[in-house]
Design a protein around this motif. Sequence first.
Motif, PDB file in Angstrom:
ATOM      1  N   SER A 231     -34.648 -40.957  50.680  1.00 55.55           N
ATOM      2  CA  SER A 231     -34.548 -40.333  51.998  1.00 55.55           C
ATOM      3  C   SER A 231     -33.311 -40.899  52.682  1.00 55.55           C
ATOM      4  O   SER A 231     -32.820 -41.975  52.330  1.00 55.55           O
ATOM      5  CB  SER A 231     -35.796 -40.643  52.822  1.00 55.55           C
ATOM      6  N   TYR A 232     -32.792 -40.181  53.651  1.00 53.34           N
ATOM      7  CA  TYR A 232     -31.558 -40.601  54.306  1.00 53.34           C
ATOM      8  C   TYR A 232     -31.535 -40.080  55.735  1.00 53.34           C
ATOM      9  O   TYR A 232     -32.279 -39.160  56.098  1.00 53.34           O
ATOM     10  CB  TYR A 232     -30.342 -40.083  53.545  1.00 53.34           C
ATOM     11  N   ALA A 233     -30.684 -40.662  56.544  1.00 53.79           N
ATOM     12  CA  ALA A 233     -30.545 -40.230  57.934  1.00 53.79           C
ATOM     13  C   ALA A 233     -29.602 -39.037  58.021  1.00 53.79           C
ATOM     14  O   ALA A 233     -28.696 -38.885  57.203  1.00 53.79           O
ATOM     15  CB  ALA A 233     -29.997 -41.379  58.775  1.00 53.79           C
ATOM     16  N   ARG A 234     -29.832 -38.202  59.006  1.00 55.20           N
ATOM     17  CA  ARG A 234     -28.953 -37.049  59.205  1.00 55.20           C
ATOM     18  C   ARG A 234     -27.564 -37.519  59.607  1.00 55.20           C
ATOM     19  O   ARG A 234     -27.390 -38.503  60.330  1.00 55.20           O
ATOM     20  CB  ARG A 234     -29.543 -36.157  60.288  1.00 55.20           C
ATOM     21  N   SER A 235     -26.538 -36.792  59.155  1.00 57.87           N
ATOM     22  CA  SER A 235     -25.162 -37.111  59.502  1.00 57.87           C
ATOM     23  C   SER A 235     -24.942 -36.958  61.002  1.00 57.87           C
ATOM     24  O   SER A 235     -25.343 -35.960  61.606  1.00 57.87           O
ATOM     25  CB  SER A 235     -24.199 -36.186  58.757  1.00 57.87           C
ATOM     26  N   LYS A 236     -24.293 -37.940  61.596  1.00 56.90           N
ATOM     27  CA  LYS A 236     -23.977 -37.870  63.018  1.00 56.90           C
ATOM     28  C   LYS A 236     -22.945 -36.776  63.311  1.00 56.90           C
ATOM     29  O   LYS A 236     -22.942 -36.172  64.387  1.00 56.90           O
ATOM     30  CB  LYS A 236     -23.433 -39.213  63.502  1.00 56.90           C
ATOM     31  N   LEU A 237     -22.075 -36.516  62.350  1.00 55.15           N
ATOM     32  CA  LEU A 237     -20.981 -35.588  62.574  1.00 55.15           C
ATOM     33  C   LEU A 237     -21.453 -34.203  62.998  1.00 55.15           C
ATOM     34  O   LEU A 237     -20.833 -33.554  63.838  1.00 55.15           O
ATOM     35  CB  LEU A 237     -20.141 -35.470  61.296  1.00 55.15           C
ATOM     36  N   TYR A 238     -22.575 -33.761  62.426  1.00 55.95           N
ATOM     37  CA  TYR A 238     -23.065 -32.413  62.731  1.00 55.95           C
ATOM     38  C   TYR A 238     -24.324 -32.422  63.593  1.00 55.95           C
ATOM     39  O   TYR A 238     -24.998 -31.410  63.747  1.00 55.95           O
ATOM     40  CB  TYR A 238     -23.304 -31.641  61.435  1.00 55.95           C
ATOM     41  N   ASP A 239     -24.647 -33.568  64.164  1.00 50.13           N
ATOM     42  CA  ASP A 239     -25.784 -33.691  65.066  1.00 50.13           C
ATOM     43  C   ASP A 239     -25.436 -33.006  66.393  1.00 50.13           C
ATOM     44  O   ASP A 239     -24.377 -33.271  66.975  1.00 50.13           O
ATOM     45  CB  ASP A 239     -26.085 -35.174  65.292  1.00 50.13           C
ATOM     46  N   PRO A 240     -26.305 -32.129  66.900  1.00 50.42           N
ATOM     47  CA  PRO A 240     -26.012 -31.421  68.158  1.00 50.42           C
ATOM     48  C   PRO A 240     -25.708 -32.358  69.323  1.00 50.42           C
ATOM     49  O   PRO A 240     -24.963 -32.001  70.244  1.00 50.42           O
ATOM     50  CB  PRO A 240     -27.289 -30.615  68.428  1.00 50.42           C
ATOM     51  N   GLY A 241     -26.274 -33.564  69.314  1.00 55.43           N
ATOM     52  CA  GLY A 241     -26.072 -34.490  70.416  1.00 55.43           C
ATOM     53  C   GLY A 241     -24.871 -35.402  70.249  1.00 55.43           C
ATOM     54  O   GLY A 241     -24.629 -36.266  71.093  1.00 55.43           O
ATOM     55  N   PHE A 242     -24.111 -35.220  69.188  1.00 58.68           N
ATOM     56  CA  PHE A 242     -22.991 -36.105  68.880  1.00 58.68           C
ATOM     57  C   PHE A 242     -21.681 -35.461  69.319  1.00 58.68           C
ATOM     58  O   PHE A 242     -21.354 -34.353  68.904  1.00 58.68           O
ATOM     59  CB  PHE A 242     -22.964 -36.393  67.377  1.00 58.68           C
ATOM     60  N   THR A 243     -20.937 -36.148  70.184  1.00 55.03           N
ATOM     61  CA  THR A 243     -19.665 -35.622  70.673  1.00 55.03           C
ATOM     62  C   THR A 243     -18.526 -36.037  69.747  1.00 55.03           C
ATOM     63  O   THR A 243     -18.426 -37.199  69.345  1.00 55.03           O
ATOM     64  CB  THR A 243     -19.379 -36.141  72.092  1.00 55.03           C
ATOM     65  N   THR A 244     -17.674 -35.078  69.414  1.00 51.16           N
ATOM     66  CA  THR A 244     -16.507 -35.353  68.600  1.00 51.16           C
ATOM     67  C   THR A 244     -15.263 -34.858  69.328  1.00 51.16           C
ATOM     68  O   THR A 244     -15.341 -34.303  70.430  1.00 51.16           O
ATOM     69  CB  THR A 244     -16.589 -34.629  67.228  1.00 51.16           C
ATOM     70  N   GLU A 245     -14.136 -35.035  68.711  1.00 50.43           N
ATOM     71  CA  GLU A 245     -12.875 -34.556  69.293  1.00 50.43           C
ATOM     72  C   GLU A 245     -12.893 -33.034  69.473  1.00 50.43           C
ATOM     73  O   GLU A 245     -12.209 -32.495  70.330  1.00 50.43           O
ATOM     74  CB  GLU A 245     -11.697 -34.958  68.376  1.00 50.43           C
TER      75      GLU A 245
END
Length: 251
Positions: A231-245
């Motif tokens: 099992s693994y954690a969801r990627s932060k990159l595509y998490d709706p709550g994660f802000t990117t550039e």
Amino acid sequence: MVHFVGAGSGAVDLITVRGKNLVDHADVVIYAGSLVNPEILNTCKKGCEIYNSATMTLEEVIKVMEESEKAGKSLVRLHTGDPSLYGAIREQMDLLEEKNIAYDICPGVSSFCGAAAALKAEYTLPDVSQSVVITRMEGRTPVPEKEKIKMWAKHQSTMVIFLSMGLLGQLQEQLMEGGYDKETPAAIVYKATWPEEKVFHCTVSTIEKTAEENNITKTALVVVGKVLNSSYARSKLYDPGFTTEFRKGKE
């Protein structure tokens, strides 16, 4: 000019576009015949001189390069996978520099990438492993003490092990001695991306047995790590709550 070209992991169409263009227009090709798919040579131009380095020494390879340079010919040194991994290119480049022969390098698709594709695996899963160790067992080619398998195993990272099919018993022992549980997922990938590709899933304690049962003695990689079954954690990159550039996260 000498062009070091990565032929890719086996499939003819996995050589890069740049690499294929260099091969197609070369006057001379020296290829690693023990591992490079010979079908890649089918598009060499008429009259191209082709040498199989599996039967040659370093000195013989360099002699062909020197003669080609004097004749004003374009030469491709065709290595399996990517030349930077176990390609023995540094010793060739050093001698070319001594002789003032120009060269460049065209990267290729390594078999460790081909193995991941065959396994349908991602080597770097969040909360499981964010590092990949590419290494080999010590055989006739020595390995620095700090880079022995048991030392890398302490990190519990994903491991891709080259050039070790004749030493699988020792490999198992070192993996477990270093800290891998005997039930840690592992896999043997035979001739990744070739038409005869085969994948065998096993555990750290059954690597040798799996190879013996399936008569796999060479041209294979061993992959070890929980990324193969965890099992693994969801990627932060595509998490709706994660802000990117490029995207503002939603609260």
